[in-house]
Every structure is written in C-alpha cells, then in structure tokens.
Scaffold this active site. Sequence first.
Site, short mmCIF file in Angstrom:
data_model
loop_
_atom_site.label_atom_id
_atom_site.label_comp_id
_atom_site.label_asym_id
_atom_site.label_seq_id
_atom_site.Cartn_x
_atom_site.Cartn_y
_atom_site.Cartn_z
N HIS A 1 0.28 4.39 -2.53
CA HIS A 1 0.03 5.75 -2.07
C HIS A 1 1.17 6.69 -2.45
O HIS A 1 0.96 7.90 -2.54
CB HIS A 1 -0.19 5.75 -0.55
N ARG B 1 0.82 -1.21 0.00
CA ARG B 1 0.00 0.00 0.00
C ARG B 1 0.86 1.27 0.00
O ARG B 1 0.48 2.28 -0.60
CB ARG B 1 -0.92 -0.02 1.22
N HIS C 1 -6.28 -6.13 -2.37
CA HIS C 1 -7.11 -6.28 -1.17
C HIS C 1 -7.36 -7.74 -0.83
O HIS C 1 -8.17 -8.03 0.05
CB HIS C 1 -8.42 -5.53 -1.34
N ASN D 1 -4.17 8.75 4.60
CA ASN D 1 -2.94 8.20 5.18
C ASN D 1 -2.90 8.21 6.70
O ASN D 1 -2.32 7.33 7.33
CB ASN D 1 -1.72 8.96 4.66
#
Length: 319
Positions: free
Chosen positions: A67, A63, A194, A95
């Site tokens: 990001h 992740r 996911h 975040n």
Amino acid sequence: MARLSSYKISWLFLYFFTLVAVSSAQLSSSFYAKSCPKALSTIRSAVNAAVNQEKRMAASLLRLHFHDCFVQGCDGSVLLDDNSTFTGEKTAGPNLNSLRGFEVIDNIKSQVESVCAKTVSCADILAVAARDSVVALGGRSWTVLLGRRDSLTASLSTANSDLPAPTSDLSTLISAFSKKNLSTTDMIALSGAHTIGLARCTTFRTRIYNETNINSTFATSLQANCPTSGGDNNTAPLDTMTSTVFDVNYYKNLQANKGLLHSDQQLFNNGSADSQVNTYASNSNKFFSDFAAAMINMGNISPLTGTNGEVRVNCRKTN
C-alpha cells in the site's frame, strides 16, 4: 587538435551530469553496509518477535509495503499521520480499519534509530520488514534493494484511486498494476501474498452470497461469520488451507473456486491468468522465484533517492 566548441562541452557536461543523476537514483543491496551495518539484523529480529507474538502480523507488514508503493511510490507516505498541511493515507477507503502494523513499524524504527540515528528510512524499513515477514512464515528470501528516502507528504486521493479494490475484475487488476510498470506476471505472483492473512467480511460479503464461481460448501461455511448485514469487521483467512504459512495453497484454493475475494477468483476464472495459477499451484519453486522478482520490481516504484525527501526520525511525521 581542434578545440571543442562550447556546444560540445555543454553537451558532454549534460551527458556526464545525466549519468551521475541516473546512478545516484539506483538502489543498492549494500546501501547501509557502512553507515548502519546492524540495520538488517535489527529489523529482522524485531519482525520475528512481532510475528512470533501474532502470526497475522506478517501479512499486515507485507501489505503495508504494498500500500505504500502503490501511492507515490515506495516512500513511506502510508505511515504519515494527518497534519495541518495534508491529510494522510490512513483514512483512505482501502486503508481505513484495514491497514495495521503501524505500532510494529514504530518499534522497529525506534530500535534502528538506537543503533544508527537518522540513517535508515522508514520506506526501507517497510521493504525489509515485508521480506522478513514472508521468511518468518516459511517463504523464500530475496535481496532487498535499499536507499529509498521518505516523502514529505502523502496523497489521500491517490490511495483512493490507485489501490486495487477486492471487487476488481481481471482487466482492472492488470491495468492497475500496469500503471505502476508491473506486468501481469508480477500481478499474479504478488497476489500470492494472499496465502497469508485475513480479510474483513465487508470485502467478501457480496462474493459469498451472490457469486456463482464459488464452491458452495465454502461459501456457506463463511456465511455464519459474515451475515448479510452487520459483522463488517469479522474476518476470514484469505487462504482457507494454511493461512499462517507462506506457500502455494492460495493458488490451489483458486483452482477449487475457493478464492475469498472476488479479485482473487478473477485470477482463475476461465481467463488469461488461469495458466499461471496452474503453474504456481504445482510448482512452488516457480512461484517463490516469480514472487521475489515481483517484490523487487514493486520496491522499485518511484523511490526518492539522493537528496530528495528525507530520512524521518519518526515514521508518523516529517522531521
């Protein structure tokens, strides 16, 4: 032979310079082959150690790369702490109290610096750590292109505006990824990340209490640990079947209306994404292939190369 005009000479020079500039901006799988041959093995060992200690860390490292790339491109900006010049991205809505694994990246960077100082960028470490995290939990490997450099600044505003929210509808997801030159196929494949990791109650509370396209037994089972108020940071697995194995069960969950986030179930909701979800649910080879291609595409978002940016010594601050 007639002499070339100054115009033609200028044009030829510009053409040559453009070729050089374009070629210098290309990432390469062998970027550190000579300058830091132990880089990849060092990162892999450190990632494996971190994931062995905590399975969830694989999802956290994956992740971080996502990001990072969605804000200013894959430039390590997500790792920068606030300073007197700018506010970093760590306190952005998507975040704050959510991104994790910064200490693991610090440790990896320290180990890499010990084998070759001031050579391997933090942005590249994020890209490699993401791949190695997937492999650590049983996913298929891919070749990571390297040569990114680290940014000199970060963007709190872009982090708040460009990272897709868990409340996003399908059209919003398609648009957010398209803005980064990623296709709908890329988006649906990358959502398969996911299949590992956890999400906080605050990101799925509305879905489990108010939405109708959710398996009722599944929703009820989540409500005990995610009350209507309070418990915001309580977590649930994004993949209710095998949350520590990188597989296609995420898509099988969607077929059963057991997507944890609103944005998850949007991929299988009588819409244009349904057929791709069906394909992945029944064909893991296709998913692994598409996921690898999509990760490479995401890793190519606006990298700093050549003399742009820098190679940070400490991932949390500029040199």
